[in-house]
Design a protein around this motif. Structure first.
Motif: not given
Length: 437
Positions: A245-250, A253-260, A380-392
């Motif tokens: 991603p490029i930042g938290v907003e990125g 955007e990506f996670r919401n787009d994939i879920r949609r 932890g803060e980023v995961a809470e703000e974005v909504g999951g799911d994990g980090f590679l």
């Protein structure tokens, strides 16, 4: 809570001192016997990682200035061992961690891949995954008797059909086909083993597979496509998606787009896990971590060469053809990793090629620099703000020193905060990935 994966490659570990690996070991010349990677897998499992993802490439890059100098000088993309072969060794040395192998739908034959991955799923007792790639290099195509790769979007159409073909083969054995009945004398019930009879535009296979139904039925599906076609493919087919991603907003955007997109394909979006590719830099103090980060930023000649090696391998673009004191031309295109090129253009902006490519080549999707506790808090803060799911977690080339900073520094700090698992509830990789909603 969130989950952890590790981006691994079966190539030479760190062979010279660097900011994140100040020690020189003999791993650089002994890695080919696999012991370095066995130690790595065991340490990751102990730390609570869900999986080790083994990437792959199928060529020695030689685009930059027409030679393989950059790729081989830095051991980027070559030399490299075959992850599908190595997976059984790594699984035998561990008990719980998943092993995800990269294999190309462009170069594999469906029956061959179906047989190998069904075998691996049996040998790992249900811990295997398949990182589905379409490949991005004409040099790789030429190693398989092709002049060039099919066009980018066509490769995804072929991959879609390839997956349906291998699934038809994996499903050709019913779960209860093996009866092993000494009274009747039947080992397998022939009425429960079926022909696949798959006929498509690109692939066909009669079947049945000669490997029984594996523990998971199919391997866990992994993919990293970032283009519109790649996102559709991932949302339709995968269990987990890798994204830089490029930042938290990125990330949002990506996670919401994939879920949609997943909902559009009739899937439960919670069944797809998005893993963010990150590079934590851990120091005993915040000042030490920042000094490590600054040391990478100061390594301008190294960064320039690594970026040239990256471009020639993933984009098959010879950057030496452009004036390094001018920005990257707007009309540069690729039949390779299109999302990578788009992100590079966006990140480089109006900088000259020399300026941009000399900056740190480390992944900076979100800043994770500090002590283990500071980085754990931020994750932890980023995961809470974005909504999951994990980090590679990604660092290349690999070293025991960097691995230890994560497995013995960051992972315990995450666990103290209740952010990662304390054990594995299930035998199968797919079930463990779905532990956390």
């Amino acid at each position: 809570m969130f989950q952890l994966g590790w981006f691994g490659n079966l190539t030479a570990p760190e062979w010279a001192p660097s900011p994140t690996s100040p020690y020189v070991t003999d791993d650089a010349t002994t890695w080919m016997d696999g012991r370095f990677y066995i130690d790595q897998a065991r340490n990751l499992e102990r730390a609570g990682f869900d999986f080790l993802m083994l990437e792959d490439s199928l060529m020695v890059p030689d685009m930059y200035r027409g030679t393989s100098e950059m790729a081989l000088k830095h051991a980027r993309y070559a030399p490299k061992l075959d992850p599908v072969v190595a997976a059984s060794m790594l699984a035998y040395a561990t008990e719980h961690i998943g092993i995800i192998c990269t294999a190309s739908t462009t170069f594999y034959n469906p029956y061959q891949l179906a047989r190998q991955f069904a075998t691996l799923d049996h040998l790992t007792r249900g811990r295997i995954g398949w990182n589905m790639v379409t490949s991005s290099e004409d040099r790789a195509a030429q190693n398989f008797g092709m002049e060039r790769l099919p066009e980018h979007d066509l490769r995804y159409e072929m991959a879609d059909e390839f997956k349906r073909c291998v699934e038809a083969l994996w499903m050709s054995w019913d779960e209860d086909a093996i009866v092993a009945d000494p009274d009747t004398g039947y080992y397998a019930d022939f009425t429960k083993v079926h022909r696949a009879d798959f006929e498509g535009r690109f692939y066909s296979s009669r079947g049945p597979l000669n490997v029984p139904r594996s523990p998971q039925g199919t391997p866990v599906y992994c993919q990293a496509g970032g283009s519109p076609k790649g996102r559709d493919f991932a949302a339709k087919h995968t269990d987990l998606i890798l994204n830089i991603p490029i930042g938290v907003e990125g990330m949002k955007e990506f996670r919401n787009d994939i879920r949609r997109r997943a909902e559009g394909f009739g899937r439960n979006p919670d069944d797809i896990k998005v893993f963010w590719v990150v590079l934590p830099i851990i120091g005993e103090t915040e000042a030490e971590a920042k000094a490590i980060e600054q040391a990478w930023a100061d390594a301008k000649d190294y960064n320039f060469e690594i970026n040239m090696a990256h471009f020639e391998a993933t984009q098959e673009i010879d950057m030496s053809q452009f004036d390094p004191d001018k920005p990257l031309p707007d009309d540069v295109t690729t039949n390779g990793h299109q999302s990578t090129l788009a992100n590079t253009k966006k990140a480089w902006g109006d900088k000259t090629i020399r300026e941009a490519a000399s900056e740190s080549s480390r992944i900076t999707s979100i800043p994770l620099v500090g002590t283990a506790d500071q980085v754990a808090e931020r994750m932890g803060e980023v995961a809470e703000e974005v909504g999951g799911d994990g980090f590679l977690i990604y660092n290349q080339p690999m070293s025991r020193h960097y691995i230890a900073s994560i497995t013995d520094g960051l992972a315990p700090a995450l666990r103290r905060r209740g952010l990662i698992r304390t054990g594995f509830k299930h035998q199968h990789l797919r079930d463990n990935l779905r532990d956390f909603a």
